[in-house]
Design a protein around this motif. Structure first.
Motif, PDB file in Angstrom:
ATOM      1  N   ASN A 179      -4.341  13.116   3.909  1.00 40.30           N
ATOM      2  CA  ASN A 179      -5.416  12.096   3.161  1.00 40.30           C
ATOM      3  C   ASN A 179      -4.764  11.205   2.223  1.00 40.30           C
ATOM      4  O   ASN A 179      -5.304  10.924   1.154  1.00 40.30           O
ATOM      5  CB  ASN A 179      -6.676  12.928   2.696  1.00 40.30           C
ATOM      6  CG  ASN A 179      -7.798  11.931   2.369  1.00 40.30           C
ATOM      7  OD1 ASN A 179      -8.201  11.238   2.997  1.00 40.30           O
ATOM      8  ND2 ASN A 179      -8.611  12.139   1.183  1.00 40.30           N
ATOM      9  N   ASN A 180      -3.601  10.500   2.748  1.00 42.11           N
ATOM     10  CA  ASN A 180      -2.904   9.658   1.871  1.00 42.11           C
ATOM     11  C   ASN A 180      -2.488  10.094   0.448  1.00 42.11           C
ATOM     12  O   ASN A 180      -2.684   9.622  -0.594  1.00 42.11           O
ATOM     13  CB  ASN A 180      -3.792   8.195   1.722  1.00 42.11           C
ATOM     14  CG  ASN A 180      -3.424   7.480   3.045  1.00 42.11           C
ATOM     15  OD1 ASN A 180      -2.313   7.312   3.648  1.00 42.11           O
ATOM     16  ND2 ASN A 180      -4.385   6.754   3.382  1.00 42.11           N
ATOM     17  N   GLN A 181      -2.436  11.561   0.136  1.00 44.24           N
ATOM     18  CA  GLN A 181      -2.057  11.997  -1.218  1.00 44.24           C
ATOM     19  C   GLN A 181      -0.356  12.374  -1.143  1.00 44.24           C
ATOM     20  O   GLN A 181      -0.150  13.402  -0.448  1.00 44.24           O
ATOM     21  CB  GLN A 181      -2.849  13.475  -1.343  1.00 44.24           C
ATOM     22  CG  GLN A 181      -4.314  13.136  -1.251  1.00 44.24           C
ATOM     23  CD  GLN A 181      -5.240  14.390  -1.679  1.00 44.24           C
ATOM     24  OE1 GLN A 181      -4.869  15.066  -2.596  1.00 44.24           O
ATOM     25  NE2 GLN A 181      -6.003  14.713  -0.769  1.00 44.24           N
TER      26      GLN A 181
ATOM     27  N   GLU B 264       0.926   3.850   1.783  1.00 47.31           N
ATOM     28  CA  GLU B 264       1.365   4.472   2.920  1.00 47.31           C
ATOM     29  C   GLU B 264       2.541   3.569   3.620  1.00 47.31           C
ATOM     30  O   GLU B 264       3.134   3.972   4.589  1.00 47.31           O
ATOM     31  CB  GLU B 264       0.099   4.584   4.095  1.00 47.31           C
ATOM     32  CG  GLU B 264      -0.498   3.114   4.440  1.00 47.31           C
ATOM     33  CD  GLU B 264      -1.803   3.053   3.576  1.00 47.31           C
ATOM     34  OE1 GLU B 264      -2.575   2.282   3.789  1.00 47.31           O
ATOM     35  OE2 GLU B 264      -1.677   3.478   2.432  1.00 47.31           O
ATOM     36  N   ASP B 265       2.671   2.237   3.106  1.00 46.72           N
ATOM     37  CA  ASP B 265       3.581   1.662   3.747  1.00 46.72           C
ATOM     38  C   ASP B 265       4.955   1.446   2.939  1.00 46.72           C
ATOM     39  O   ASP B 265       5.916   1.021   3.233  1.00 46.72           O
ATOM     40  CB  ASP B 265       3.146   0.151   3.718  1.00 46.72           C
ATOM     41  CG  ASP B 265       1.959  -0.215   4.461  1.00 46.72           C
ATOM     42  OD1 ASP B 265       1.899   0.280   5.605  1.00 46.72           O
ATOM     43  OD2 ASP B 265       1.134  -0.920   4.131  1.00 46.72           O
TER      44      ASP B 265
ATOM     45  N   GLU C 198       0.840  -1.225   0.137  1.00 43.21           N
ATOM     46  CA  GLU C 198       0.122  -0.160   0.096  1.00 43.21           C
ATOM     47  C   GLU C 198       0.929   1.337  -0.238  1.00 43.21           C
ATOM     48  O   GLU C 198       2.011   1.561   0.417  1.00 43.21           O
ATOM     49  CB  GLU C 198      -1.066   0.009   1.060  1.00 43.21           C
ATOM     50  CG  GLU C 198      -1.846  -1.212   1.319  1.00 43.21           C
ATOM     51  CD  GLU C 198      -2.995  -1.081   0.178  1.00 43.21           C
ATOM     52  OE1 GLU C 198      -3.107  -0.051  -0.348  1.00 43.21           O
ATOM     53  OE2 GLU C 198      -3.364  -2.319  -0.125  1.00 43.21           O
TER      54      GLU C 198
ATOM     55  N   GLY D 276       4.968   8.888   5.894  1.00 43.76           N
ATOM     56  CA  GLY D 276       4.039   7.774   5.958  1.00 43.76           C
ATOM     57  C   GLY D 276       2.891   8.326   6.995  1.00 43.76           C
ATOM     58  O   GLY D 276       1.776   8.562   6.789  1.00 43.76           O
TER      59      GLY D 276
ATOM     60  N   LYS E 207       1.254   5.347  13.827  1.00 44.30           N
ATOM     61  CA  LYS E 207       1.656   4.557  12.527  1.00 44.30           C
ATOM     62  C   LYS E 207       3.105   3.746  12.992  1.00 44.30           C
ATOM     63  O   LYS E 207       3.915   4.537  13.781  1.00 44.30           O
ATOM     64  CB  LYS E 207       1.722   5.497  11.514  1.00 44.30           C
ATOM     65  CG  LYS E 207       2.208   4.705  10.315  1.00 44.30           C
ATOM     66  CD  LYS E 207       1.832   5.472   9.094  1.00 44.30           C
ATOM     67  CE  LYS E 207       1.887   4.818   7.725  1.00 44.30           C
ATOM     68  NZ  LYS E 207       1.298   3.640   7.705  1.00 44.30           N
TER      69      LYS E 207
ATOM     70  N   VAL F  18       1.461  11.899   5.762  1.00 46.69           N
ATOM     71  CA  VAL F  18       0.753  11.719   4.364  1.00 46.69           C
ATOM     72  C   VAL F  18      -0.620  11.220   4.855  1.00 46.69           C
ATOM     73  O   VAL F  18      -1.511  11.690   4.358  1.00 46.69           O
ATOM     74  CB  VAL F  18       1.384  10.869   3.414  1.00 46.69           C
ATOM     75  CG1 VAL F  18       0.621  10.497   2.274  1.00 46.69           C
ATOM     76  CG2 VAL F  18       2.584  11.681   2.648  1.00 46.69           C
ATOM     77  N   SER F  19      -0.791  10.296   5.612  1.00 40.82           N
ATOM     78  CA  SER F  19      -1.770   9.445   6.084  1.00 40.82           C
ATOM     79  C   SER F  19      -2.762  10.326   6.946  1.00 40.82           C
ATOM     80  O   SER F  19      -3.983  10.240   6.901  1.00 40.82           O
ATOM     81  CB  SER F  19      -1.419   7.913   6.732  1.00 40.82           C
ATOM     82  OG  SER F  19      -0.711   8.123   7.796  1.00 40.82           O
ATOM     83  N   THR F  20      -2.151  11.043   7.933  1.00 40.48           N
ATOM     84  CA  THR F  20      -2.799  11.610   9.112  1.00 40.48           C
ATOM     85  C   THR F  20      -3.326  13.072   8.650  1.00 40.48           C
ATOM     86  O   THR F  20      -4.189  13.456   8.672  1.00 40.48           O
ATOM     87  CB  THR F  20      -1.806  11.831  10.387  1.00 40.48           C
ATOM     88  OG1 THR F  20      -1.438  10.825  10.602  1.00 40.48           O
ATOM     89  CG2 THR F  20      -2.562  12.582  11.387  1.00 40.48           C
TER      90      THR F  20
ATOM     91  N   TYR G 273       8.327   8.898  -3.200  1.00 35.28           N
ATOM     92  CA  TYR G 273       6.767   9.271  -3.400  1.00 35.28           C
ATOM     93  C   TYR G 273       6.205  10.023  -4.918  1.00 35.28           C
ATOM     94  O   TYR G 273       5.406  10.167  -4.998  1.00 35.28           O
ATOM     95  CB  TYR G 273       6.421  10.455  -2.472  1.00 35.28           C
ATOM     96  CG  TYR G 273       5.830   9.937  -1.115  1.00 35.28           C
ATOM     97  CD1 TYR G 273       4.692   9.133  -1.009  1.00 35.28           C
ATOM     98  CD2 TYR G 273       6.606  10.031   0.067  1.00 35.28           C
ATOM     99  CE1 TYR G 273       4.207   8.596   0.123  1.00 35.28           C
ATOM    100  CE2 TYR G 273       6.273   9.635   1.232  1.00 35.28           C
ATOM    101  CZ  TYR G 273       4.937   8.738   1.266  1.00 35.28           C
ATOM    102  OH  TYR G 273       4.669   8.390   2.649  1.00 35.28           O
TER     103      TYR G 273
END
Length: 510
Positions: A476-478, A44-45, A42, A468, A262, A471-473, A330
């Motif tokens: 919004n994983n963008q 975020e990983d 994924e 990670g 995370k 970006v996820s927090t 990224y």
């Protein structure tokens, strides 16, 4: 006794191995995220899977530097044995990596491949300091930048070139496309042959000659001839600081666990902070136990008393490489999601975007090669630190410009952002090393060049642990926002470069 001024082709031959080394690194940087995603990772990983690369450099480079300073082979010399062994291992790893059937195996091969590349690469930096007089070092590192740019350009273009030649660029789910596989095979062969050229065509000064050169130079590095009381006091200091740092690391690790943050943050709290505390504790115990000559003690104490210029450059390197790492891990996700609006790794749009990332990385490297020999000229007219400042600001603006691209034309994606990045890359690969090498003792050139890698690796570990999470927090994983953060970081590095106390000798009629 003075070091001989080398001719153009002598500097060419001693730097040629970097062509192959950078082909290996470029294939890794441009394609490993693609391989990870293809094997099911994924977005975020991705940073935590990449952590193997910087962590390996953190461990391998100072060790290789320490031992290469103490190596002498009657035929291969001081640094060249490491060039050769690393090239053999890295070439094998490049053949195996794209055939990984599962994600965990690809992550493991990244670790092995990066370790092997580091074994070959680290002594190359010291090689310039060993063989060139001060007034030629900027030119020597610029030559390395030239080969880095050419090698990375060719390697980054390989998947696209092979696609144009009819090699499949897509594959069933979970399978690496043939265009990527064959690129790694070509890169593995080129890596070995380029390094072999430098091994055969270059010569090195003997340990006796190196010692004679060092005796004529003055350096701001603490002498090792210290009394027992000094080691006892310094050991106590390391022990106290180590215990404090270890407690902070363990408490931070518990906080990550307790608040269910995370897991990437464990790299920072457990892997970086806690490990640093343990290193200081071990050093303190060895010194208090009168093991003063232990190699581990020498490494830690030399790090403690590094030259002032090296300490100033550490901050410049930190923010520069934080930015670069965000770009490497990224950009594929940013281009495919932000511009091509897809996350489907089997789709044509995704693979077109992924190939364009290869083009982007190729372009910034060819730009770096083109401007590599212009930087010494600008530095001669102004200063090395001002030259580095201009280059890093250009790179930061180029990276940030990707956010504003919505129309996927070739020029807008593949060239416009990469002009600034390429200028910054050329400077990052040469100017800091030229500023640093003049402040280092010849007998510890390899070690300190390895330690300087800490300030490349630590920001990458920090980036792997927090990007990670950010970006996820917050985003919004963008992944495009990771590139904006990277751009700001590079501009900050440029500003900090103006604070470096660089007293350059950049004039010569060579």
């Amino acid at each position: 006794m003075k070091k001989r001024t080398l001719g153009f082709w002598e500097i060419w031959n001693m730097s040629f191995g970097f062509l192959g080394i950078q082909m290996g690194f470029a294939l890794q940087n441009a394609n490993v995220s693609r391989i990870f995603q293809t094997l099911g990772a994924e977005i975020e990983d991705i940073p935590i899977l990449w952590v193997a690369a910087p962590l390996t450099g953190l461990i391998v480079q100072p060790i290789v530097g320490y031992f290469s300073d103490r190596t002498w082979h009657p035929k291969l010399g001081r640094r060249r044995p490491y060039f050769l062994v690393g090239a053999i291992l890295a070439s094998l790893a490049l053949f195996i990596m794209p055939n990984s059937p599962m994600l965990w195996m690809a992550a493991g091969m990244l670790w092995i491949m990066d370790a092997s590349i580091n074994v070959s690469m680290e002594p190359f930096r010291a090689f310039v300091g060993d063989n060139l007089p001060e007034h030629q070092r900027t030119k020597g590192f610029a030559m390395q930048s030239f080969f880095i740019g050419i090698g990375a350009y060719v390697a980054s273009k390989l998947p696209l070139l092979l696609t144009y030649m009819g090699v499949a660029n897509t594959a069933p789910e979970g399978i690496i496309p043939d265009s990527v596989k064959y690129s790694f095979y070509i890169g593995g062969g080129a890596f070995f042959l380029a390094v072999l050229w430098t091994v055969i065509k270059s010569r090195e000064y003997t340990p006796e000659e190196i010692k004679a050169f060092e005796n004529q130079e003055t350096h701001s590095v603490e002498t090792e001839n210290k009394p027992e009381s000094w080691y006892q006091t310094n050991g106590s200091l390391h022990l106290k600081r180590g215990i404090i740092v270890l407690i902070v690391g363990l408490l931070s690790t518990y906080a990550v666990y307790y608040f269910e943050l995370k897991k990437d943050l464990f790299v920072l709290t457990l892997g970086l902070i806690s490990l640093s505390g343990l290193i200081l504790i071990v050093s303190g115990l060895l010194q208090k136990g009168k093991n003063y000559q232990h190699g581990f003690v020498t490494i830690v104490n030399d790090f403690q008393f590094m030259p002032k210029v090296m300490k100033q450059l550490a901050w410049v390197q930190f923010f520069s490489w934080f930015s670069l790492f965000s770009m490497w891990i990224y950009t594929t996700g940013a281009v495919t999601e932000h511009i091509y609006k897809t996350k489907d790794t089997t789709s044509e749009a995704y693979n077109i975007g992924a190939n364009q990332v290869g083009e982007m990385f190729a372009n910034y490297n060819i730009i770096a090669a083109a401007v590599a020999f212009l930087l010494p000229l600008l530095a001669k007219k102004t200063s090395r630190k001002f030259t580095h400042f201009l280059a890093l600001v250009a790179g930061g603006l180029g990276l940030m410009s990707l956010y504003f691209i919505t129309n996927p034309t070739r020029f807008a994606i593949e060239w416009l952002p990469m002009i600034g990045v390429g200028i910054a890359w050329a400077s990052i690969l040469s100017v800091p090393y030229a500023m640093l090498s003049g402040s280092l003792p010849a007998s510890k050139m390899g070690y300190y060049m390895g330690v300087f890698n800490f300030f490349i690796v630590i920001p990458q570990l920090v980036a792997a642990s927090i990007l990670g999470f950010l970006v996820s927090t917050f985003f919004n994983n963008q992944p495009i926002y990771a590139l904006l953060v990277g751009g700001v970081s590079m501009i900050l590095a440029g500003i900090l470069s103006l604070t470096v106390n660089d007293k350059a000798i950049i004039q010569s009629n060579d």
